[in-house]
Design an enzyme around this catalytic site. Structure first.
Site, PDB file in Angstrom:
ATOM      1  N   ASP A 111      -3.509   2.606  -4.917  1.00 34.90           N
ATOM      2  CA  ASP A 111      -2.081   2.227  -4.318  1.00 34.90           C
ATOM      3  C   ASP A 111      -1.615   1.039  -4.373  1.00 34.90           C
ATOM      4  OD1 ASP A 111      -4.254   1.506  -2.181  1.00 34.90           O
ATOM      5  OD2 ASP A 111      -2.614   1.395  -0.840  1.00 34.90           O
ATOM      6  N   GLU A 167       2.606  -0.923   4.513  1.00 35.34           N
ATOM      7  CA  GLU A 167       2.320   0.628   3.924  1.00 35.34           C
ATOM      8  C   GLU A 167       3.517   1.182   3.607  1.00 35.34           C
ATOM      9  OE1 GLU A 167      -0.628   2.197   3.457  1.00 35.34           O
ATOM     10  OE2 GLU A 167      -2.044   0.922   4.694  1.00 35.34           O
ATOM     11  N   HIS A 208       0.643  -1.086  -0.050  1.00 38.57           N
ATOM     12  CA  HIS A 208      -0.108  -0.041  -0.268  1.00 38.57           C
ATOM     13  C   HIS A 208       0.882   1.192  -0.099  1.00 38.57           C
ATOM     14  CE1 HIS A 208      -3.558  -1.993   1.882  1.00 38.57           C
ATOM     15  NE2 HIS A 208      -2.475  -2.817   2.264  1.00 38.57           N
TER      16      HIS A 208
HETATM   17 ZN   LIG Z   1      -4.084   0.756   0.654  1.00 33.03          ZN
END
Ligand SMILES: [Zn+2]
Length: 186
Positions: free
Chosen positions: A165, A116, A34
């Site tokens: 993303d 992330e 992400h």
């Molecule tokens: Zn995401």
């Protein structure tokens, strides 16, 4: 950086998030990449950590009012300088994927790990982030062999039309080549 039996890595920062629950089974067979930055496009603000710890101030920025009540998390955040923060034990189910589907199977949070990258869809990620991501991913694939290098996807792949993303800025060949290198993870 070693993964302990409780699903936490030593040698990185821990910011435990309350946003997790038990996996329906022990299976971990997908890695989801992400991006996030708060406010969008601003880095090093500490606000991603605040969001994942349910302490984002909705009045601190206009964008925050719409997201402060979200209850979300990821297992890991890789900051622009390559620093890694862990929020949820790998053994637990973090809340990063939302409505999602991988190879016909819904609710990817059940069987995935979420990483992330601090960033945006269009700004190149930093060299330090690739180094950290490759090192972390190699350790995760070794600990959870069911993931396999062919079971790493972007959020946009498992939630198409809803999520974009990690975006066109993410260099997938760079990650996959890094995973193919021999030897111990650096
Ligand atoms: Zn995401």
């Amino acid at each position: 950086m070693l993964l302990d039996s409780n699903g936490w890595f030593d040698g990185i920062r821990h910011c435990p998030s309350p946003n997790f629950n038990a996996r329906p089974s022990a299976e971990i067979s997908l890695l989801v990449i992400h991006n996030i930055s708060l406010p969008p496009g601003q880095f090093g603000t500490g606000q991603v950590q605040a969001l994942f710890e349910n302490r984002l101030d909705p009045t601190a920025h206009p964008y925050f009012a719409g997201i402060a009540d979200l209850r979300v998390s990821a297992h890991f955040l890789i900051e622009r300088d390559g620093g890694i923060v862990q929020f949820v034990s790998c053994r637990d189910r973090a809340w990063h994927a939302g409505q999602s589907c991988f190879e016909g199977r819904e609710n990817c949070n059940d069987f995935s790990l979420g990483i992330e990258l601090e960033g945006t869809d269009t700004l190149p990620y930093s060299d330090a982030q690739y180094t950290a991501l490759i090192g972390l991913s190699r350790r995760l694939l070794r600990a959870y062999p069911a993931i396999g290098a062919n079971r790493i996807r972007g959020h946009s792949d498992i939630a198409p039309g809803r999520k974009t993303d990690p975006g066109p800025a993410f260099d997938w060949p760079r990650l996959l080549e890094g995973l193919r290198e021999r030897g111990e993870p650096s």
